[in-house]
Design an enzyme around this catalytic site. Sequence first.
Site, PDB file in Angstrom:
ATOM      1  CD  GLU A  40     -15.600 -67.850 -14.878  1.00  0.00           C
ATOM      2  OE1 GLU A  40     -16.345 -67.075 -15.502  1.00  0.00           O
ATOM      3  OE2 GLU A  40     -14.649 -67.462 -14.172  1.00  0.00           O
ATOM      4  CE  LYS A 114     -18.038 -63.812 -14.748  1.00  0.00           C
ATOM      5  NZ  LYS A 114     -16.731 -64.224 -15.342  1.00  0.00           N
ATOM      6  CB  CYS A 157     -15.375 -65.584 -11.853  1.00  0.00           C
ATOM      7  SG  CYS A 157     -13.610 -65.197 -12.088  1.00  0.00           S
TER       8      CYS A 157
END
Length: 276
Positions: A40, A114, A157
Amino acid sequence: MRVAAIQMNSGPDVVANLQRVRELTTQAADAGARLVVLPENVALMPSSQASRVQAAEAEGSGPIQQTLADIARNAGVWLVGGTIPLRVNGDPNRVAPALLVFDPAGQVIARYDKIHLFDVEVPGESKRQYRESDDFVAGGPVRCVQVDDVCVGLSICYDLRFPELYRQLVEQGAQLLVAPSAFTAQTGRAHWDLLLRARAVENLAFVIGANQTGVHPRGHQTWGHSKIIDPWGRTLAAAETMPGFVLADLDLEQQRQTRTRFPVLSHRRLIHNENP
């Protein structure tokens, strides 16, 4: 398929970060990797949100996207491009945390933004607060992408804490789950390995966690320990805290046999919450 997870200590210099990506991806390709996963915020760990916004690009054009395309093409690999900042129409102060997947010809074949943003106060002495929603716009939808003969589910993440996302990916056919990350040192120490292995075991899937490592601008410290996990929860490869990469070979036939002989995915019962 041989795969690689690249571990970075990205900073505020986009050119320097991308040069390091080029070096590590080339080395991984030379070692036989067909698929390379970046962490990321791979192109930029900024000193301010203003610098992140300034570096953001329109989808489909810009030096970050062009460089990642060149890296994939020159190395001849499928490249899961970590996340990069893309502009958001109507929101000049925030960016999209976008994961782009490049094929070996350097073409973008998928984009995933995300879904889950890290708005938390991390427990402990420092009680540091994170508010990703101040900097980013949450995205979606759930995305899988075909990489050679492997169906790859995309995540980023903080997504790792939401198992329902991975169930949807597996329902779409995912055999491999990727999670480019910048896990904090504190949460990583407590939960990184646990979450990666849980997502692997409950879905009988391979999992690649490519993480940032070390100290970054604004005092942000990440955990490192990038890992590749097999469907039985075993660690196939693991880094420690230095930048670099790890490699593993995915035995897809063994995964198929495991899913057949241990058919946990077909034993689910609480699929729909319907009123009697």
